[in-house]
Design a protein around this motif. Sequence first.
Motif, PDB file in Angstrom:
ATOM      1  N   ASN A 279      81.975  10.214  14.643  1.00  0.00           N
ATOM      2  CA  ASN A 279      81.682  10.602  13.271  1.00  0.00           C
ATOM      3  C   ASN A 279      80.214  10.956  13.058  1.00  0.00           C
ATOM      4  O   ASN A 279      79.816  11.281  11.957  1.00  0.00           O
ATOM      5  CB  ASN A 279      82.092   9.478  12.313  1.00  0.00           C
ATOM      6  CG  ASN A 279      81.505   8.156  12.769  1.00  0.00           C
ATOM      7  OD1 ASN A 279      80.772   8.099  13.750  1.00  0.00           O
ATOM      8  ND2 ASN A 279      81.846   7.093  12.061  1.00  0.00           N
ATOM      9  N   GLU A 280      79.439  10.894  14.104  1.00  0.00           N
ATOM     10  CA  GLU A 280      78.046  11.293  13.934  1.00  0.00           C
ATOM     11  C   GLU A 280      77.949  12.799  13.893  1.00  0.00           C
ATOM     12  O   GLU A 280      78.866  13.509  14.288  1.00  0.00           O
ATOM     13  CB  GLU A 280      77.199  10.704  15.071  1.00  0.00           C
ATOM     14  CG  GLU A 280      77.308   9.199  15.116  1.00  0.00           C
ATOM     15  CD  GLU A 280      76.184   8.563  15.902  1.00  0.00           C
ATOM     16  OE1 GLU A 280      75.026   8.972  15.743  1.00  0.00           O
ATOM     17  OE2 GLU A 280      76.491   7.664  16.691  1.00  0.00           O
ATOM     18  N   SER A 281      76.802  13.268  13.433  1.00  0.00           N
ATOM     19  CA  SER A 281      76.721  14.699  13.173  1.00  0.00           C
ATOM     20  C   SER A 281      76.442  15.457  14.454  1.00  0.00           C
ATOM     21  O   SER A 281      75.861  14.940  15.402  1.00  0.00           O
ATOM     22  CB  SER A 281      75.620  14.989  12.168  1.00  0.00           C
ATOM     23  OG  SER A 281      74.370  14.808  12.797  1.00  0.00           O
ATOM     24  N   ALA A 285      73.824  15.110  17.888  1.00  0.00           N
ATOM     25  CA  ALA A 285      74.205  15.267  19.300  1.00  0.00           C
ATOM     26  C   ALA A 285      73.318  16.293  19.983  1.00  0.00           C
ATOM     27  O   ALA A 285      72.855  16.100  21.112  1.00  0.00           O
ATOM     28  CB  ALA A 285      75.672  15.683  19.399  1.00  0.00           C
ATOM     29  N   LEU A 286      73.060  17.406  19.303  1.00  0.00           N
ATOM     30  CA  LEU A 286      72.249  18.446  19.925  1.00  0.00           C
ATOM     31  C   LEU A 286      70.811  17.974  20.111  1.00  0.00           C
ATOM     32  O   LEU A 286      70.171  18.269  21.119  1.00  0.00           O
ATOM     33  CB  LEU A 286      72.279  19.717  19.068  1.00  0.00           C
ATOM     34  CG  LEU A 286      73.652  20.379  18.942  1.00  0.00           C
ATOM     35  CD1 LEU A 286      73.558  21.643  18.115  1.00  0.00           C
ATOM     36  CD2 LEU A 286      74.230  20.697  20.298  1.00  0.00           C
ATOM     37  N   THR A 287      70.313  17.236  19.125  1.00  0.00           N
ATOM     38  CA  THR A 287      68.949  16.712  19.287  1.00  0.00           C
ATOM     39  C   THR A 287      68.869  15.804  20.498  1.00  0.00           C
ATOM     40  O   THR A 287      67.931  15.868  21.280  1.00  0.00           O
ATOM     41  CB  THR A 287      68.555  15.913  18.037  1.00  0.00           C
ATOM     42  OG1 THR A 287      68.848  16.686  16.900  1.00  0.00           O
ATOM     43  CG2 THR A 287      67.088  15.562  18.060  1.00  0.00           C
ATOM     44  N   ARG A 328      77.350  24.140   9.208  1.00  0.00           N
ATOM     45  CA  ARG A 328      76.034  23.517   9.148  1.00  0.00           C
ATOM     46  C   ARG A 328      76.040  22.397  10.166  1.00  0.00           C
ATOM     47  O   ARG A 328      76.938  21.581  10.201  1.00  0.00           O
ATOM     48  CB  ARG A 328      75.807  22.938   7.757  1.00  0.00           C
ATOM     49  CG  ARG A 328      75.518  23.967   6.704  1.00  0.00           C
ATOM     50  CD  ARG A 328      75.176  23.263   5.439  1.00  0.00           C
ATOM     51  NE  ARG A 328      74.034  22.394   5.653  1.00  0.00           N
ATOM     52  CZ  ARG A 328      72.990  22.374   4.850  1.00  0.00           C
ATOM     53  NH1 ARG A 328      72.950  23.162   3.813  1.00  0.00           N
ATOM     54  NH2 ARG A 328      71.989  21.547   5.079  1.00  0.00           N
ATOM     55  N   LEU A 329      74.996  22.381  10.957  1.00  0.00           N
ATOM     56  CA  LEU A 329      74.993  21.442  12.071  1.00  0.00           C
ATOM     57  C   LEU A 329      75.007  20.004  11.593  1.00  0.00           C
ATOM     58  O   LEU A 329      75.619  19.143  12.194  1.00  0.00           O
ATOM     59  CB  LEU A 329      73.755  21.663  12.951  1.00  0.00           C
ATOM     60  CG  LEU A 329      73.742  22.950  13.746  1.00  0.00           C
ATOM     61  CD1 LEU A 329      72.478  23.007  14.570  1.00  0.00           C
ATOM     62  CD2 LEU A 329      74.956  23.019  14.646  1.00  0.00           C
ATOM     63  N   ASP A 330      74.305  19.750  10.506  1.00  0.00           N
ATOM     64  CA  ASP A 330      74.227  18.347  10.113  1.00  0.00           C
ATOM     65  C   ASP A 330      75.421  17.914   9.282  1.00  0.00           C
ATOM     66  O   ASP A 330      75.550  16.757   8.940  1.00  0.00           O
ATOM     67  CB  ASP A 330      72.919  18.065   9.373  1.00  0.00           C
ATOM     68  CG  ASP A 330      72.643  19.108   8.317  1.00  0.00           C
ATOM     69  OD1 ASP A 330      71.617  18.997   7.631  1.00  0.00           O
ATOM     70  OD2 ASP A 330      73.456  20.042   8.189  1.00  0.00           O
ATOM     71  N   GLN A 336      84.735  17.124  14.928  1.00  0.00           N
ATOM     72  CA  GLN A 336      85.132  18.494  14.633  1.00  0.00           C
ATOM     73  C   GLN A 336      84.665  19.444  15.726  1.00  0.00           C
ATOM     74  O   GLN A 336      85.359  20.395  16.078  1.00  0.00           O
ATOM     75  CB  GLN A 336      84.522  18.942  13.297  1.00  0.00           C
ATOM     76  CG  GLN A 336      85.153  18.251  12.120  1.00  0.00           C
ATOM     77  CD  GLN A 336      84.357  18.507  10.859  1.00  0.00           C
ATOM     78  OE1 GLN A 336      83.130  18.494  10.886  1.00  0.00           O
ATOM     79  NE2 GLN A 336      85.052  18.735   9.774  1.00  0.00           N
ATOM     80  N   ALA A 337      83.508  19.176  16.255  1.00  0.00           N
ATOM     81  CA  ALA A 337      83.010  20.048  17.326  1.00  0.00           C
ATOM     82  C   ALA A 337      83.903  19.956  18.553  1.00  0.00           C
ATOM     83  O   ALA A 337      84.143  20.953  19.241  1.00  0.00           O
ATOM     84  CB  ALA A 337      81.580  19.659  17.687  1.00  0.00           C
ATOM     85  N   LEU A 338      84.400  18.756  18.816  1.00  0.00           N
ATOM     86  CA  LEU A 338      85.295  18.615  19.964  1.00  0.00           C
ATOM     87  C   LEU A 338      86.607  19.342  19.712  1.00  0.00           C
ATOM     88  O   LEU A 338      87.192  19.933  20.611  1.00  0.00           O
ATOM     89  CB  LEU A 338      85.565  17.138  20.245  1.00  0.00           C
ATOM     90  CG  LEU A 338      84.380  16.359  20.807  1.00  0.00           C
ATOM     91  CD1 LEU A 338      84.700  14.887  20.910  1.00  0.00           C
ATOM     92  CD2 LEU A 338      84.007  16.893  22.177  1.00  0.00           C
ATOM     93  N   GLN A 339      87.080  19.295  18.468  1.00  0.00           N
ATOM     94  CA  GLN A 339      88.294  20.051  18.131  1.00  0.00           C
ATOM     95  C   GLN A 339      88.070  21.531  18.389  1.00  0.00           C
ATOM     96  O   GLN A 339      88.939  22.223  18.918  1.00  0.00           O
ATOM     97  CB  GLN A 339      88.636  19.881  16.651  1.00  0.00           C
ATOM     98  CG  GLN A 339      88.950  18.486  16.215  1.00  0.00           C
ATOM     99  CD  GLN A 339      90.363  18.109  16.575  1.00  0.00           C
ATOM    100  OE1 GLN A 339      90.652  17.881  17.739  1.00  0.00           O
ATOM    101  NE2 GLN A 339      91.233  18.033  15.610  1.00  0.00           N
TER     102      GLN A 339
END
Lengths: 407, 266
Positions: A279-281, A285-287, A328-330, A336-339
Amino acid sequence: MSTGAISTSSSSSSTSNIAIVPPMLPDASLQVSNLRISEADIGISRDCISEFLSTHSAYELLPDSGKVIALEVSLPVKQAFHILYEQVVSPVDMGIPVAPLLDTCSGEFVGVLSPLDFILILKEVPNGTLFWPMLKKSCIQLGNRGSNLTEEELETHTISAWKEAKQQLSSQMVLHGQSQRQLIHAGPYDSLKELALKILQNHITTIPIVRSLLQEDSFPHLLHLASLSGILRCICRHFRHSTTSVPILQQAIFTIPLGTWVSRIGESNGNQLAKLKPNESLSRALTLLVQAEVSSIPIVDDNDRLLDTYSRSDIISLAKDKVYARIRLDETSIYQALQLRNNASPSHGSVTGQRFHTCLRSDSLLKVMEQLATPGVRRVIIVEAATNHVEGIISLSDVFRFLFSMP
Amino acid sequence: MGNMSSVREGGDGGSSRSRAGSDDLMGQSPPHSPKSAPQLPLLFAPQIPVTPLQRQEEMQSNNKGLPNSITYDDVLDEHGIPTMINWNHGGKEVFVEGSWDNWKTKKPLQRSGKDFSVMIVLPSGFYQYRFIVDGEWKHASDVPWMNDYMGNVHNILDLQAFVPENLGGVAGFDMPQSPESSYNNRPLGSEDFSKEPPFLPPQLQGTLLNAPTSIDCPSSARLPHVVLNHLYIQKSCSGQPVVALAKTHRFLSKYVTVTLYKSLAR
């Protein structure tokens, strides 16, 4: 680059305090040894592998019929994004979203475009000042809107403009080895050992093998994109049936000072394993991917059980349907990104290694190396058998640093 | 169905794309091509997704947390390579044992005259082996051998999945004469462009670029050598000024297909 380490020091744990825990089910067919390995055996194994690597050349990494792509450096970045996306999801390729850049004016290969570039673009471009000097008049839209990147901005920025901006960026951030302007490359007759050392010392993942022709007016021939995975495949093929000459291959991985492990209670292990919850943004993860200089992060649930991993190369999945322009990345969660990633390449679960690979602490080094030698796999996550807790990560560079006794 | 293109394409001058199923080739070489040779129109079909080779890997960890994985070389294991092992140094009874099964079994060699031989099917890889001649370990010194660090001597077998073509090894090979006809070097004129272009020879369709292959079995995708050194072009259909040029060339025994994505905007 090391995987899973927040601190900037190396990823291998110290050699002196490996706790010997009761062995789990050993692999019966290979007679895995759970005893502490002796220094002499490590030395013999290192010498044997080092001799093998010095006597074989990069020519052996080339497949009999291989395929590489190159991008011209004046392409817009967005096009490059989509091209690499198609390479990753189509069945026809090697699955590596990295492409060398050709400058047709000078006739040289000048750099490489990799997922890290896309991550940096998606993160940094909303800070308009970065691209201000490079903008053409027609696309002045930036400012401190703090919102997502519009299509126009990605559309008109060329790769060469981005690389110049990245130069400026790297002077602000500490990016390992990004300050070189020369393309790091190798020739087809370089030994595998030189190749591996170049990759490790420059903290890169793939190195183009380029054959420069001495005639004028001819472009250098791009032969292959070599990575540690290919070199490891050669090693495994050569030594898989000769484990008596390389004793370390039969050792269980928890007896070898290799990889990044979760520190157990009572041990003082300086490196921590970076983990995130779903559930983190995505921007967190990218940072983490950029700052910790890791290439992938395990995603765990509240009980520390392994669910999935998010890697740098997964950023390419945002190119499907131009999702990068809409999110929006944050405000996007990792879940959702994994989906999105799973939707982008549903048939590629086990082939490109986008799904993660795991092993047990009691698996032999040879078994882990065989997993790492699969194309597209760059790291293996060590889990506990019963509970699926994350215990550690072993990456390709960890294995090679150990084999070359590099810190 | 293909697209008919007019003789002089205005503006862009690139070749137009034809569909996968059609045999017609509608494309024109532009009169001012940057390369001196006319470019062959490409058959970049829309990529038809094909299920990759079925593999038994279970990559998602299940509740038990036991991974099982099979390395990619197991796919090549299906194609064993038959190998002859010979022993020419006399003896009454000869066996061979090797690292392919961890030195467990001994295979007897068949005798024919003074020579012994056996045929074994092995997957591609690197193996060590030795002979047992009348109860003693021996190695053959006329085939590759090596010492290992414990002082034993073994023969070596390095099985490659592909034997590289020995280009100089065909004895008495004479190039056939070119067929009788008139050949000249006259540049193409406008009457040549008004004709239909010649059909693409079907061998040139066997390029790596069109056929979906699985990504980790490069040795099974060995291209016919006729596609070497032909330039293929794909014009991007989404309206972006990007063109893809691809060529397969040979480096020693390996074929490399390089695709360059180039922007057309000047």
